[in-house]
Design a protein around this motif. Sequence first.
Motif, PDB file in Angstrom:
ATOM      1  N   ASN A   1       0.806  -1.219   0.000  1.00  0.00           N
ATOM      2  CA  ASN A   1       0.000   0.000   0.000  1.00  0.00           C
ATOM      3  C   ASN A   1       0.837   1.267   0.000  1.00  0.00           C
ATOM      4  O   ASN A   1       0.645   2.154  -0.815  1.00  0.00           O
ATOM      5  N   GLN A   2       1.782   1.359   0.945  1.00  0.00           N
ATOM      6  CA  GLN A   2       2.455   2.643   1.117  1.00  0.00           C
ATOM      7  C   GLN A   2       3.673   2.794   0.229  1.00  0.00           C
ATOM      8  O   GLN A   2       3.899   3.844  -0.335  1.00  0.00           O
ATOM      9  N   CYS A   3       4.489   1.754   0.133  1.00  0.00           N
ATOM     10  CA  CYS A   3       5.730   1.939  -0.614  1.00  0.00           C
ATOM     11  C   CYS A   3       5.771   1.110  -1.889  1.00  0.00           C
ATOM     12  O   CYS A   3       6.592   1.348  -2.757  1.00  0.00           O
ATOM     13  N   GLY A   4       4.914   0.133  -2.010  1.00  0.00           N
ATOM     14  CA  GLY A   4       4.870  -0.638  -3.251  1.00  0.00           C
ATOM     15  C   GLY A   4       5.850  -1.790  -3.296  1.00  0.00           C
ATOM     16  O   GLY A   4       5.839  -2.557  -4.250  1.00  0.00           O
ATOM     17  N   ASN A   5       6.743  -1.913  -2.290  1.00  0.00           N
ATOM     18  CA  ASN A   5       7.651  -3.059  -2.272  1.00  0.00           C
ATOM     19  C   ASN A   5       6.966  -4.197  -1.523  1.00  0.00           C
ATOM     20  O   ASN A   5       6.996  -4.242  -0.304  1.00  0.00           O
ATOM     21  N   SER A   6       6.349  -5.092  -2.255  1.00  0.00           N
ATOM     22  CA  SER A   6       5.563  -6.127  -1.583  1.00  0.00           C
ATOM     23  C   SER A   6       6.432  -7.289  -1.127  1.00  0.00           C
ATOM     24  O   SER A   6       6.026  -8.073  -0.299  1.00  0.00           O
ATOM     25  N   TYR A   7       7.659  -7.376  -1.662  1.00  0.00           N
ATOM     26  CA  TYR A   7       8.513  -8.502  -1.301  1.00  0.00           C
ATOM     27  C   TYR A   7       9.099  -8.302   0.097  1.00  0.00           C
ATOM     28  O   TYR A   7       9.034  -7.205   0.670  1.00  0.00           O
ATOM     29  N   CYS A   8       9.703  -9.378   0.602  1.00  0.00           N
ATOM     30  CA  CYS A   8      10.390  -9.320   1.893  1.00  0.00           C
ATOM     31  C   CYS A   8      11.856  -9.051   1.602  1.00  0.00           C
ATOM     32  O   CYS A   8      12.416  -9.600   0.658  1.00  0.00           O
ATOM     33  N   SER A   9      12.499  -8.198   2.400  1.00  0.00           N
ATOM     34  CA  SER A   9      13.894  -7.850   2.117  1.00  0.00           C
ATOM     35  C   SER A   9      14.894  -8.845   2.700  1.00  0.00           C
ATOM     36  O   SER A   9      16.101  -8.677   2.574  1.00  0.00           O
ATOM     37  N   SER A  10      14.390  -9.880   3.355  1.00  0.00           N
ATOM     38  CA  SER A  10      15.203 -11.022   3.809  1.00  0.00           C
ATOM     39  C   SER A  10      16.165 -10.745   4.958  1.00  0.00           C
ATOM     40  O   SER A  10      16.449 -11.633   5.746  1.00  0.00           O
ATOM     41  N   VAL A  11      16.730  -9.546   5.016  1.00  0.00           N
ATOM     42  CA  VAL A  11      17.830  -9.330   5.960  1.00  0.00           C
ATOM     43  C   VAL A  11      17.436  -8.553   7.209  1.00  0.00           C
ATOM     44  O   VAL A  11      18.169  -8.549   8.203  1.00  0.00           O
ATOM     45  N   CYS A  12      16.277  -7.886   7.173  1.00  0.00           N
ATOM     46  CA  CYS A  12      15.995  -6.882   8.207  1.00  0.00           C
ATOM     47  C   CYS A  12      15.767  -7.496   9.581  1.00  0.00           C
ATOM     48  O   CYS A  12      16.138  -6.904  10.593  1.00  0.00           O
ATOM     49  N   CYS A  13      15.115  -8.669   9.628  1.00  0.00           N
ATOM     50  CA  CYS A  13      14.850  -9.264  10.937  1.00  0.00           C
ATOM     51  C   CYS A  13      16.178  -9.557  11.640  1.00  0.00           C
ATOM     52  O   CYS A  13      16.360  -9.210  12.799  1.00  0.00           O
ATOM     53  N   THR A  14      17.087 -10.177  10.889  1.00  0.00           N
ATOM     54  CA  THR A  14      18.346 -10.560  11.522  1.00  0.00           C
ATOM     55  C   THR A  14      19.167  -9.337  11.894  1.00  0.00           C
ATOM     56  O   THR A  14      19.772  -9.286  12.965  1.00  0.00           O
ATOM     57  N   TYR A  15      19.160  -8.324  11.027  1.00  0.00           N
ATOM     58  CA  TYR A  15      19.979  -7.166  11.409  1.00  0.00           C
ATOM     59  C   TYR A  15      19.363  -6.407  12.580  1.00  0.00           C
ATOM     60  O   TYR A  15      20.084  -5.817  13.385  1.00  0.00           O
ATOM     61  N   ALA A  16      18.029  -6.426  12.667  1.00  0.00           N
ATOM     62  CA  ALA A  16      17.406  -5.760  13.822  1.00  0.00           C
ATOM     63  C   ALA A  16      17.785  -6.500  15.112  1.00  0.00           C
ATOM     64  O   ALA A  16      18.053  -5.874  16.143  1.00  0.00           O
TER      65      ALA A  16
END
Lengths: 1356, 111
Positions: free
Chosen positions: A607-622
């Motif tokens: 809806n907001q940014c249009g990137n519907s995919y998962c970026s794969s890395v964010c959970c682990t880096y958080a």
Amino acid sequence: MELPSDYDEGLSTRKATYKQYAQAIPGAFGIQKADKAPCRLACPAGLNVQGYVQMVKEGKYKEALDIIMEDLPLPGVLGRICPHGCEDACRRCEVDDPVAIRDLKRLAADQFDPRKIEIECAEKRDEKVAIIGSGPAGLSAAYQLAKNGIMSTIFESLPQTGGMLRVGIPDHRLPPEVLDQDIEIITNLGVEIKTETPLGPDMTVEDLLKDYKAVYLALGAHKGIELGVPGENANGVRQGVDFLRELNLTGNVEVGKKVAIIGGGNVAIDVARSAVRMGAEEVTILYRRTRAEMPAWEEEILAAEAEGTQLTYLAAPQEILVEDGRVTGVRCIKMELGEPDSSGRRRPVPIPGSEYDIEIDQLIPAIGQRPDLSAIEDIADIDFSRWGTTEVDPVTYATGCEGVFAGGDLQTGPWVAIGAIAAGKEAAESITRYIEGKDMAEGREPIVNENPVYRPVPDNEEKQARAKMPELPVKEREGNFNEVELGYEEGAGKSEAARCLNCGYCCECYQCVDACLANAIDHSQEIVEKEIDIGSVVLCPGNNIYDPSNLDEFYLYNSNPNVLTSLEFERILSASGPTMGHLVRPSDEKEPKKIAWLQCVGSRDQNQCGNSYCSSVCCTYAVKESMIAKEHAGEDLDCAVFYMDIRTFGKDYEKYYLRARDKDGVRFVKARVHTITEDRETRDLIIRYADESGNIQNETFDMVVLSVGLQISDSTVELAERLDIELNQHKFAATDPFSPVETSRPGVYTSGVFQGPKDIPSSVTEASAAACAAGGKLAEGRDTCTKKVEKPEQLDVSEQDPRIGVFVCNCGVNIAGIIDVKELVDYAQTLPNVVFATENLFTCSQDSQENMKTMIKENNLTRVVVSACSPKTHEPIFMDTLEDCGLNKYLFEMANIRNQDSWSHSHDPEKATEKAKELVRMAVARAITLKSLEEKVIPVNKRALVIGGGPAGMNAALGIADQGFEVVLVEKEKELGGMARNLHHTIEGGDIQAYINKLKEDVTGNDKVKVLTDARLTAFEGYKGNFTTNIEVGSEKDFQSVDHGVIIVATGAKEYKPTEYLYGDDDRIVTQVELGDLLEDKGTSDLDTVVMIQCVGSRGEEMQECSRICCQNAVKNALAIKKQNPETQVFILNRDIRTYGLLEDYYQEARKAGVIFIRYDADNPPVVDKSSDGISVTVKDHVLQQDVEITADLLTLSAGVRPADTEELSGIMKFNRNPEGYFIEAHVKLRPVDMPSDGVFLCGTAHGPKLISESIAQAQAAASRAITMLSQDSLKLSAITAKVETDHCVKCLTCVRACPFEVPAFNTEVKVIEIDEAICHGCGVCACVCPRQTIQLSNYEDDQLMSKIDALLAEG
Amino acid sequence: MRLNYPTNIKIIRVPCTGKVDVMHMLGAINKGADGVYCVGCLEGSCHYNEGNLRCKERVNHVQTILEEVGIERDRVRMYNLSSGEGPTFAEYAKEMTEHIKNLGPNPLKNK
């Protein structure tokens, strides 16, 4: 020049001359430039405005003048009267008002006497040039000619120098002393000015050409244009230019009581303001258009009005009223504005019948000037335009008459001084070339750049008022010609200069050129296009991060400084970051107590940014950032991660997540945060969210980190278009699951995030995979473009007394600025065994190396000490030089007097010099003890052994065979294919069976690959390049011994056999793999309800890790069920759905298809029961907050992954495994497919659970890594290894026990300890633990270390 | 980063702190060094698995010996940091210098 540091995400600044970051490769500095700034382009003379404005900002006025006077000899004059077209072009106008460029130029000239600027002039030539006119054009030409070594004489008709600058501008705008001072700059260069020497019958151009090689005509335009109305010859009518000339030359002029001035230009204003000063009672300017069209400068008009001049607009003179030959009035007609004329201004049209009279006693027309051509109009070959100007070549300014050039107002008609200065400069260039007999036009065509690229105006650039020019109060101007504008104070000027936006990044002040002692800076470098013949292309352009500015209304990223992107937060945590690793929040630099991470910002968001995919890395880096934040700030720091699904699916990532959650106390909150608000006063952030039971919570945090996703940049999309590479809907490179690194264009490969969102280990793996794929096509060309280095034979110096040479480096000013290098060299000469000592400006430069070689040979040096920087970076260079002289490279020692001395002790030069002496003394002492060491060379067996015949093993084998090396592929089963034989389709729809069959054909059909099926490894020995493995093949256990140089381990994994959820008790309970078979064979369209349970045998107590592939497997099969019968109800009971990367598309598709996802807690797993009606599954629904019972026709367990056979293999081959049984790589990021033992590589699911496409990429990567070894004929081993002196060894075996790599071994045949240098890592642990000191580590022998200690303390 | 630390620190390069022998540390003290410290990788991240832990043991051992002969045990210390921690290196150098200054000169000096 300070610019925001991209490396620190704008949280700190860097210079335009910069290195990207400390560890950047190449480790060199570059200068960031854009196109020439618009101010510079707008200046007719092309002054480097940005350059001198920056110098003024720094208070470097001399340097500012250096820049200005490159092009302009009259800085004080132009700093006052230039109409500053540059300011109209200034991009600061996009923010507020333009930078006061002209006034800053004046400030420089006010602060530093321009006459003291040293002007570099070429050697004087004999040829001379005559210049007619000492106005700006003539002066500029003379100045530039003098710089070129050509002297000129200026002939001036008036009694004073300066042309229109002198006689056209009243003193209150340009004091005569300023003009005199500036002209002195030119006469100081040897230019002669002859006043009252007009061109005319007594001195013609023809005459001049006899004595002068060329003549430059710069007569100006001094003749006023007449009004063309009756009465113009009456007394009291005076041309404006004549009026000003008389005033300026004599200091007096006749002025009426009631003066009318006709015109709207600066001359009209100058006349008016002068007339007021001379005592006129009423001064009126009549202008035929309106104020908006007036060409005079706004500030001049305002000043004139302030001083009492009246302005009448839309009035034109019709007739001058005359009585007794004297003016008594003027008859005007009112005008109105009509259609625009050729100048774009609206044409004034008289209103019939609107005439009226004004009573005056003096009328001064100032409607324009033209050149007086009387002295030149007869010269043959010079042409004139119909406006009375002189025709010249537009590039060279040459007239039709040879040797005669023209410029300035004479050529253009009345124009600005800076235009005349530009013309003079161009003419000087032409004249110089003319005298030198060169082509005058070559390379001078103006370059037009239609789409210039500039530094973008920063979004957050704050408005800042333009500095006001201090002025003489109006009262104090009466009756005098004192200068009105007083010039900036220094402080005001500097802050005005700081308003410059630095459109060109680098301001080209060239200070760096002066500062660089190595002369390494070349500002004239241009972009060069090169054509390179290539066989393959690998694209790894990487990614951007999502810019959360677009979501400011939700996340306050732009408006609250305590909202950071995860990348910015990384920089804050970094020891080399803007706060040196001190965790503080930006708004007030206070240490935060509570930090929140918001996941999926710019990911999984249609809806907001249009990137519907998962970026794969964010959970682990958080997870990582929260743990490091706690490490920095202490345990009390409250870290909360707001997430939708925690996707820690990578190898060991789940354990990491659990550590953060259970040990470090990081809170993980399942909620998607919609909006953040702020406390305006404290700038704290308030997060409002719905918890899992649907209750609204408000929580306040000190900082919020937005876990921003990865996306492909626009420039990469353009690159893909240029290269004709297909992209998928999310703009990542389109690839096939079975050829994961091949793009749509043959021969073009890709890796990293451009291929799809992924972490560093996967990116590095894919990079090697792409190299393998690209290399396969290039194998024939191997070593065809390489050169071999020839080294002379080594001298034996072991019997000689050491002869040491010491080379002390100045490192420009890096060392010499602090340490007294001369003293150090003198000191070195006094040290024992030193026979030679010298210094170099840069010891590492190529010429210094050549010089060093000569010195080594001339002085018969047998040891070399370089006293310079870090051996980490520079030792190899010097060692190479030693080898070039036939010296063993280990006869070398470095004293690091830069990093460890001059840089660290810059505040105390004296002590630094003393320390440098000590360091050199220590280095020399050690040099005496150094020995020649041989690096053992071992041959490489060019055969590879691949263990495992699944997709990974087969791909690895083919990858190696494609590059021309032999492979032995060992498979324990009777058939190739591995686990993939049980699989049908990838989630993308790829037919796995067809693919595997093709692979088998390729492998068995390849004559480089020998396949051994039904084979088992029985023994293994050797080291990199030289292994031997014993294999038993077939039921007969045929013995085979294979010699090989490398091993690739691809033993794969299998599906976990569940023991939970009644698996095995009922046919209606199956695993996902079994469901796959069912879907393929019988179909599921007869089923009403299917339930799937995730994380069976994963993320539990027995197997903590996530199995990575099960979520997508469930989604894949659920979609297949829905496809066979949309009416079948499918429930997926899960803990987190981990459809990472682009797999997220299928998750979305499944939800759309009506698959129902229900979350369950690990502590409260579903309960399964069976009955004749079906399988009942009970699960607690979080949303409904109650148990839900589902009766299913089929229950599918998403059984996890288990490694296959790694235990047996690790017993034979001594490979390390992790607790889950997967093999361990040498380094997760740096060497993701290497195993810790050299020559052994790893791929496929033996490394950890992964998709078939990921296994293929990893297999190609392992092949690529193996080839780096196979492609060499021999390997050089490090000479720094441990050696046993067996005579004194008591065989206590302490070394055997102590070695971390199990290298020392007791040879039972000859009864001695042996240390194999091929596998020794050179850590020296064995040498330390040896009780009899019979082990020595080469190059670090005890006496070599003690010599340094002794030398240091000897004089202490 | 060109961080400043006191000039009295002289660095002797070894492949791993696991290569630093008791003999080297005692030798330095015996010859008059006022202090000796070993800087190794962070515990758990030794490039050679556990060289830094061995060094730590040896530092402890040297400290005991020093104490036995009547010299402040703390003249010899062990520090750990990762290669990216320049500021910490400088901090430790300052800390060690301050500490040794407080102890005063090595009593064995000039004997």
